[in-house]
Design a protein around this motif. Structure first.
Motif, PDB file in Angstrom:
ATOM      1  N   ILE A 517     -10.331  26.204  -3.851  1.00 40.95           N
ATOM      2  CA  ILE A 517     -11.285  26.595  -4.883  1.00 40.95           C
ATOM      3  C   ILE A 517     -12.574  27.050  -4.200  1.00 40.95           C
ATOM      4  CG2 ILE A 517     -12.647  25.784  -6.841  1.00 40.95           C
ATOM      5  CD1 ILE A 517     -10.362  23.795  -7.405  1.00 40.95           C
ATOM      6  N   LEU A 518     -12.863  28.356  -4.314  1.00 42.70           N
ATOM      7  CA  LEU A 518     -14.048  28.934  -3.689  1.00 42.70           C
ATOM      8  C   LEU A 518     -14.882  29.672  -4.726  1.00 42.70           C
ATOM      9  CD1 LEU A 518     -12.633  30.438  -0.353  1.00 42.70           C
ATOM     10  CD2 LEU A 518     -13.816  28.259  -0.672  1.00 42.70           C
ATOM     11  N   ASN A 519     -16.164  29.825  -4.405  1.00 44.15           N
ATOM     12  CA  ASN A 519     -17.090  30.508  -5.289  1.00 44.15           C
ATOM     13  C   ASN A 519     -16.965  32.025  -5.103  1.00 44.15           C
ATOM     14  OD1 ASN A 519     -19.203  30.577  -7.215  1.00 44.15           O
ATOM     15  ND2 ASN A 519     -20.700  30.921  -5.593  1.00 44.15           N
ATOM     16  N   VAL A 520     -16.572  32.734  -6.163  1.00 44.00           N
ATOM     17  CA  VAL A 520     -16.470  34.196  -6.139  1.00 44.00           C
ATOM     18  C   VAL A 520     -17.738  34.766  -6.767  1.00 44.00           C
ATOM     19  CG1 VAL A 520     -15.161  36.206  -6.931  1.00 44.00           C
ATOM     20  CG2 VAL A 520     -13.970  34.099  -6.292  1.00 44.00           C
ATOM     21  N   ARG A 521     -18.411  35.620  -6.029  1.00 47.72           N
ATOM     22  CA  ARG A 521     -19.710  36.123  -6.461  1.00 47.72           C
ATOM     23  C   ARG A 521     -19.585  37.366  -7.345  1.00 47.72           C
ATOM     24  NH1 ARG A 521     -21.731  36.369  -0.377  1.00 47.72           N
ATOM     25  NH2 ARG A 521     -19.507  36.857  -0.226  1.00 47.72           N
ATOM     26  N   ASN A 522     -20.573  37.507  -8.222  1.00 47.12           N
ATOM     27  CA  ASN A 522     -20.753  38.727  -9.023  1.00 47.12           C
ATOM     28  C   ASN A 522     -19.526  39.074  -9.869  1.00 47.12           C
ATOM     29  OD1 ASN A 522     -23.231  38.911  -7.707  1.00 47.12           O
ATOM     30  ND2 ASN A 522     -22.417  40.261  -6.110  1.00 47.12           N
ATOM     31  N   VAL A 523     -19.075  38.113 -10.663  1.00 40.63           N
ATOM     32  CA  VAL A 523     -17.908  38.370 -11.508  1.00 40.63           C
ATOM     33  C   VAL A 523     -18.309  38.863 -12.896  1.00 40.63           C
ATOM     34  CG1 VAL A 523     -16.473  36.697 -10.321  1.00 40.63           C
ATOM     35  CG2 VAL A 523     -17.819  35.960 -12.286  1.00 40.63           C
ATOM     36  N   ALA A 524     -19.573  38.652 -13.316  1.00 43.61           N
ATOM     37  CA  ALA A 524     -19.996  39.081 -14.649  1.00 43.61           C
ATOM     38  C   ALA A 524     -21.512  39.079 -14.736  1.00 43.61           C
ATOM     39  CB  ALA A 524     -19.410  38.163 -15.718  1.00 43.61           C
ATOM     40  N   LEU A 525     -22.023  39.808 -15.739  1.00 41.65           N
ATOM     41  CA  LEU A 525     -23.450  39.811 -16.013  1.00 41.65           C
ATOM     42  C   LEU A 525     -23.817  38.657 -16.930  1.00 41.65           C
ATOM     43  CD1 LEU A 525     -24.183  43.601 -16.671  1.00 41.65           C
ATOM     44  CD2 LEU A 525     -25.182  42.216 -14.858  1.00 41.65           C
ATOM     45  N   ALA A 526     -24.997  38.108 -16.724  1.00 40.01           N
ATOM     46  CA  ALA A 526     -25.507  37.094 -17.635  1.00 40.01           C
ATOM     47  C   ALA A 526     -25.938  37.751 -18.940  1.00 40.01           C
ATOM     48  CB  ALA A 526     -26.677  36.361 -16.986  1.00 40.01           C
ATOM     49  N   ALA A 527     -26.300  36.948 -19.922  1.00 37.19           N
ATOM     50  CA  ALA A 527     -26.661  37.471 -21.243  1.00 37.19           C
ATOM     51  C   ALA A 527     -27.870  38.390 -21.190  1.00 37.19           C
ATOM     52  CB  ALA A 527     -26.923  36.310 -22.201  1.00 37.19           C
ATOM     53  N   ASP A 528     -28.747  38.178 -20.205  1.00 34.70           N
ATOM     54  CA  ASP A 528     -29.930  39.030 -20.111  1.00 34.70           C
ATOM     55  C   ASP A 528     -29.623  40.383 -19.481  1.00 34.70           C
ATOM     56  OD1 ASP A 528     -29.566  38.412 -17.459  1.00 34.70           O
ATOM     57  OD2 ASP A 528     -31.376  37.188 -17.272  1.00 34.70           O
ATOM     58  N   GLY A 529     -28.371  40.575 -19.040  1.00 34.22           N
ATOM     59  CA  GLY A 529     -27.972  41.844 -18.471  1.00 34.22           C
ATOM     60  C   GLY A 529     -28.499  42.104 -17.085  1.00 34.22           C
ATOM     61  N   VAL A 530     -29.100  41.090 -16.461  1.00 31.03           N
ATOM     62  CA  VAL A 530     -29.711  41.279 -15.145  1.00 31.03           C
ATOM     63  C   VAL A 530     -29.030  40.414 -14.088  1.00 31.03           C
ATOM     64  CG1 VAL A 530     -31.833  41.085 -13.800  1.00 31.03           C
ATOM     65  CG2 VAL A 530     -31.924  41.885 -16.178  1.00 31.03           C
ATOM     66  N   THR A 531     -28.905  39.142 -14.367  1.00 33.35           N
ATOM     67  CA  THR A 531     -28.400  38.207 -13.363  1.00 33.35           C
ATOM     68  C   THR A 531     -26.878  38.274 -13.260  1.00 33.35           C
ATOM     69  OG1 THR A 531     -30.237  36.734 -13.884  1.00 33.35           O
ATOM     70  CG2 THR A 531     -28.419  35.810 -12.604  1.00 33.35           C
ATOM     71  N   TRP A 532     -26.384  38.465 -12.067  1.00 35.22           N
ATOM     72  CA  TRP A 532     -24.944  38.428 -11.838  1.00 35.22           C
ATOM     73  C   TRP A 532     -24.484  36.985 -11.747  1.00 35.22           C
ATOM     74  CZ3 TRP A 532     -21.684  42.491 -12.047  1.00 35.22           C
ATOM     75  CH2 TRP A 532     -22.238  43.768 -12.002  1.00 35.22           C
ATOM     76  N   LEU A 533     -23.346  36.674 -12.348  1.00 36.52           N
ATOM     77  CA  LEU A 533     -22.827  35.310 -12.361  1.00 36.52           C
ATOM     78  C   LEU A 533     -21.665  35.158 -11.384  1.00 36.52           C
ATOM     79  CD1 LEU A 533     -22.816  34.583 -16.206  1.00 36.52           C
ATOM     80  CD2 LEU A 533     -24.554  33.970 -14.522  1.00 36.52           C
ATOM     81  N   ASN A 534     -21.490  33.923 -10.910  1.00 38.36           N
ATOM     82  CA  ASN A 534     -20.392  33.579 -10.013  1.00 38.36           C
ATOM     83  C   ASN A 534     -19.356  32.762 -10.777  1.00 38.36           C
ATOM     84  OD1 ASN A 534     -22.054  34.722  -8.015  1.00 38.36           O
ATOM     85  ND2 ASN A 534     -22.991  32.746  -7.572  1.00 38.36           N
ATOM     86  N   GLN A 535     -18.212  32.527 -10.125  1.00 42.10           N
ATOM     87  CA  GLN A 535     -17.170  31.707 -10.743  1.00 42.10           C
ATOM     88  C   GLN A 535     -16.297  31.085  -9.656  1.00 42.10           C
ATOM     89  OE1 GLN A 535     -13.797  33.480 -12.997  1.00 42.10           O
ATOM     90  NE2 GLN A 535     -14.539  32.248 -14.732  1.00 42.10           N
ATOM     91  N   LEU A 536     -15.922  29.826  -9.864  1.00 36.99           N
ATOM     92  CA  LEU A 536     -14.963  29.181  -8.975  1.00 36.99           C
ATOM     93  C   LEU A 536     -13.557  29.661  -9.314  1.00 36.99           C
ATOM     94  CD1 LEU A 536     -16.266  25.486  -8.834  1.00 36.99           C
ATOM     95  CD2 LEU A 536     -16.601  27.307  -7.171  1.00 36.99           C
ATOM     96  N   GLN A 537     -12.816  30.083  -8.283  1.00 39.91           N
ATOM     97  CA  GLN A 537     -11.457  30.567  -8.473  1.00 39.91           C
ATOM     98  C   GLN A 537     -10.558  30.063  -7.347  1.00 39.91           C
ATOM     99  OE1 GLN A 537     -11.520  34.865  -8.817  1.00 39.91           O
ATOM    100  NE2 GLN A 537     -12.948  34.853 -10.562  1.00 39.91           N
ATOM    101  N   ASN A 538      -9.236  30.034  -7.603  1.00 39.61           N
ATOM    102  CA  ASN A 538      -8.253  29.620  -6.593  1.00 39.61           C
ATOM    103  C   ASN A 538      -7.905  30.805  -5.696  1.00 39.61           C
ATOM    104  OD1 ASN A 538      -7.288  27.810  -9.240  1.00 39.61           O
ATOM    105  ND2 ASN A 538      -7.261  26.702  -7.295  1.00 39.61           N
ATOM    106  N   VAL A 539      -8.828  31.185  -4.842  1.00 43.10           N
ATOM    107  CA  VAL A 539      -8.621  32.385  -4.022  1.00 43.10           C
ATOM    108  C   VAL A 539      -8.676  32.085  -2.528  1.00 43.10           C
ATOM    109  CG1 VAL A 539      -9.516  33.924  -5.805  1.00 43.10           C
ATOM    110  CG2 VAL A 539     -11.088  32.941  -4.132  1.00 43.10           C
ATOM    111  N   GLY A 540      -8.899  30.842  -2.148  1.00 45.64           N
ATOM    112  CA  GLY A 540      -9.157  30.535  -0.758  1.00 45.64           C
ATOM    113  C   GLY A 540      -7.941  30.102   0.041  1.00 45.64           C
ATOM    114  N   HIS A 541      -8.027  30.338   1.344  1.00 47.59           N
ATOM    115  CA  HIS A 541      -7.049  29.843   2.306  1.00 47.59           C
ATOM    116  C   HIS A 541      -7.839  29.371   3.511  1.00 47.59           C
ATOM    117  CE1 HIS A 541      -3.488  30.740   5.267  1.00 47.59           C
ATOM    118  NE2 HIS A 541      -3.716  29.445   5.112  1.00 47.59           N
ATOM    119  N   THR A 542      -7.818  28.075   3.771  1.00 46.01           N
ATOM    120  CA  THR A 542      -8.583  27.497   4.873  1.00 46.01           C
ATOM    121  C   THR A 542      -7.665  26.649   5.747  1.00 46.01           C
ATOM    122  OG1 THR A 542      -9.231  25.607   3.487  1.00 46.01           O
ATOM    123  CG2 THR A 542     -10.744  27.470   3.580  1.00 46.01           C
TER     124      THR A 542
END
Length: 674
Positions: A517-542
């Motif tokens: 579980i890693l933090n994926v950056r810039n997946v969506a805009l916030a309600a104010d249309g300015v701030t990019w939001l992140n999301q935890l997703q199952n995308v990692g291999h460590t």
């Protein structure tokens, strides 16, 4: 319990004889340590403990190295590194690179980690009423329950062996005090054990080499206070030699401050906007019933029924006066969590060579939270596990161990609060299954040398925080996060030579971790249309890979020397530009101890760590070496005196960049044992 509670109690220190019987780097227990171990509280799958995969820190070692909390005690072991969540002032450990979300913490086999985020602040767990701290690495029995992807930690409490036992200590440490008392009685079929303790610190001293920053002027660390009190009680009944029933209760009350960031990383938001946090409440209480019923010579049933509660208050203030909450980032947050669960184990010896242990577990975790002025919302999960462990004696010297389990985590309730509409709505329901399977071969060469090879597929469920947290407005929840899984490989050796005067241990290990579980950056805009939001997703291999080695040598009856070394290389295969944090590549620990009969003991130890990453973008701490010492002297009959110095040379170091550790500090205690 009131905050003015003080005890004037004293305790006889453990003599050198106990140390000579126990190796820090090897499994097993000394005669003295074993006698007070609460055996019902151990998570024993098989009574044969030949495995070099098992490690522990017994009570007399905790005392000899003057470790007052569980985190510092575990840091004595190879494969374990102490870390710090600086912005929360929480002490954690990593086991072969895995943090506490992957290495559950239990007390007498009862899970006590916080339901919301899977962590627990090990600095809040004092060691005064423990008989042993047991840690499983590599091949970890599935009976420990879900989320033991990287191992498990079990804090085993005391039980009395005499008709009357009393021991305790009272003393001073730089900036604070320590007091504790244990009392017990064993009357044959019945016994009881009780404990009281207080560990208080008004401040943590900084090194004289610390350079003042905009928010920390040095000397004593601002807002670094802590106060931890605990009371515990256990009553037990033994109708027969092999059957036992025990009821235990423990209550711990804590409070602490969080020192502000004092580093030089301008990319850290705390560099210009410090947090002024205090925790007036960090309270935990547990009520649990444990039993072992021997059905006949070949089979038994063990049960664990428990209720664990966690209440927490976090206050975020406007500024360093800690007096007002008017600014947008100021708040008062309340947690009210509890876990209710049970475990049943059935143990069957099949003939002379085969032994089977099956277990069924269920627990419901409930997290309730709100900020003052908001309605309370609830999030709860139900976790079910069924497991099987088998031990087959292929020959007298060769054991084949296997384990298999199925786990399910299902959301029962997940409420969300909309601050704009002031409404509570529900997150989507979700459920996740996970399978664990493992096997190991252990070969006893000659009774003194054991080699083992193990492979395991282990899993960890996403926590409530992983799935539902907005992370202070910077992230989108992801209710459908799946379990992480790791393939763990381990080759271990344990040996003794020269009539057990020389003890050696070593392990090579590799963990390949998928679905991380890693933090994926810039997946969506916030309600104010300015701030990019992140999301935890199952995308990692460590990947975690490394080795542990340790040795101790009894040079003479009164002189022991020992050391252990850990090398860990952690690799972010899926995103090499994002660094894995909080674990040094190299850690060394060594000690030298001399004792004159049961009269006098002196010991010195040193720990050295290479630098470690504190941020995913590459900010590191400096490497450090810290020296400590302790001496004890028997004064008269039951009485003794101990004193010591930690960080003798006043090193200025940190486990997390911007959060310096204590400089030179002292302690002295009067102790007794009846």
């Amino acid at each position: 319990m009131t905050k003015s509670l003080l005890w004037a109690v004293i305790m006889l220190s453990v003599g050198f004889k106990g140390w000579a019987q126990e190796s820090l780097n090897t499994p097993g227990k000394s005669t003295d340590s074993l006698s007070n171990v609460f055996t019902l509280g151990e998570v024993q799958v098989f009574k044969n403990k030949r495995s070099p995969l098992f490690n522990s820190v017994p009570a007399h070692q905790i005392q000899q190295f003057a470790k007052n909390d569980v985190g510092k005690a575990l840091n004595l072991l190879p494969g374990v590194t102490l870390s710090q969540i600086g912005p929360r002032n929480e002490a954690l450990i990593h086991v072969r690179g895995f943090d506490l979300r992957n290495v559950p913490v239990l007390i007498d086999g009862i899970p006590v980690y916080v339901p919301y985020d899977g962590y627990v602040d090990l600095a809040r767990f004092t060691t005064f009423d423990l008989s042993d701290i047991q840690i499983s690495k590599g091949y970890t029995p599935v009976n420990y329950g879900p989320n033991s992807m990287g191992g498990a930690i079990n804090l085993v409490t005391r039980q009395p062996v005499k008709a009357f036992e009393l021991n305790g200590a009272s003393g001073w440490q730089t900036g604070g005090l320590r007091s504790n008392l244990n009392i017990g009685s064993n009357l044959g079929n019945f016994y009881f054990q009780a404990g009281l303790s207080k560990l208080k610190r008004n401040f943590v001293p900084l090194s004289n080499d610390f350079e003042a920053t905009a928010y920390e002027d040095g000397g004593t660390r601002d807002n670094s206070y802590s106060d931890d009190e605990k009371v515990s009680l256990k009553v037990a009944y033994r109708p027969t030699t092999n059957s036992e029933y025990a009821l235990s209760y423990a209550y711990q009350s804590g409070e602490k401050g969080t020192p502000v960031y004092a580093g030089a990383d301008s990319l850290n938001t705390l560099f210009s906007r410090p947090r002024y946090w205090q925790w007036p409440k960090w309270d935990k209480q547990s009520l649990y019933f444990l039993s072992n019923t021997q059905l006949d010579n070949s089979q038994s049933v063990r049960t664990r029924l428990y209720y664990d509660q966690f209440k927490n208050i976090l206050n975020s203030y406007d500024d360093a006066t800690f007096s007002t909450m008017t600014r947008p980032y100021a708040f008062s947050s309340l947690y009210n969590d509890h876990t209710l669960g049970g475990i049943i184990e059935y143990d069957k010896q099949i003939g002379r060579i085969d032994r089977l242990v099956t277990s069924v577990q269920y627990k419901r975790d409930v997290h309730r939270e709100h900020n003052v002025g908001e309605p309370e919302r609830e999030m709860s999960d139900g976790t079910f596990s069924i497991g099987l462990e088998n031990q087959l004696a292929i020959t007298e010297d060769l054991l084949f161990l296997t384990g298999l389990s199925f786990n399910n985590r299902t959301s029962i309730n997940a409420e969300d609060f909309n601050a704009q509409t002031q409404e509570i709505i529900n997150f989507p329901a979700n459920s996740n299954n996970a399978f664990n399977v493992q096997g190991a071969l252990q070969y006893d060469l000659n009774g003194n040398n054991i080699i083992s090879v193990a492979i395991a597929r282990k899993t960890r469920f996403a926590t409530t925080k992983d799935r539902y947290s907005y992370r202070m407005g910077t992230a989108l929840p992801n209710a459908d996060l799946a379990a992480e899984y790791a393939i763990n490989y381990d080759i271990s050796y344990k040996g003794s030579f020269a009539d057990n005067s020389l003890n050696l241990v070593g392990s090579l290990f590799l963990s390949d971790i998928e679905n991380t579980i890693l933090n994926v950056r810039n997946v969506a805009l916030a309600a104010d249309g300015v701030t990019w939001l992140n999301q935890l997703q199952n995308v990692g291999h460590t990947r975690n890979a490394g080795l542990e080695i340790g040795a101790d040598y009894r040079i003479a009856t009164s002189l022991v020397i020992g050391a252990n070394y850990t090398f860990i290389n952690r690799t972010n295969i899926s995103e090499p530009s994002i660094f894995l944090t909080d674990v040094p590549r190299n850690k060394f620990f060594g000690y030298l101890q001399y004792g004159f009969k049961d009269v006098f003991t002196i010991q010195a130890n040193a720990e050295s760590n290479s630098g470690r990453y504190s941020t995913p973008y590459g900010v590191m701490t400096d490497p450090f070496t810290v020296f400590n010492s302790r001496a004890s002297v028997h004064l008269w009959r039951w009485f003794s005196l101990e004193a010591g110095v930690n960080n003798i040379f006043d090193a200025n170091y940190a486990l997390t960049e911007g959060y310096p550790e204590a400089g030179r500090n002292y302690f002295a205690n009067i102790m007794y044992r009846f």
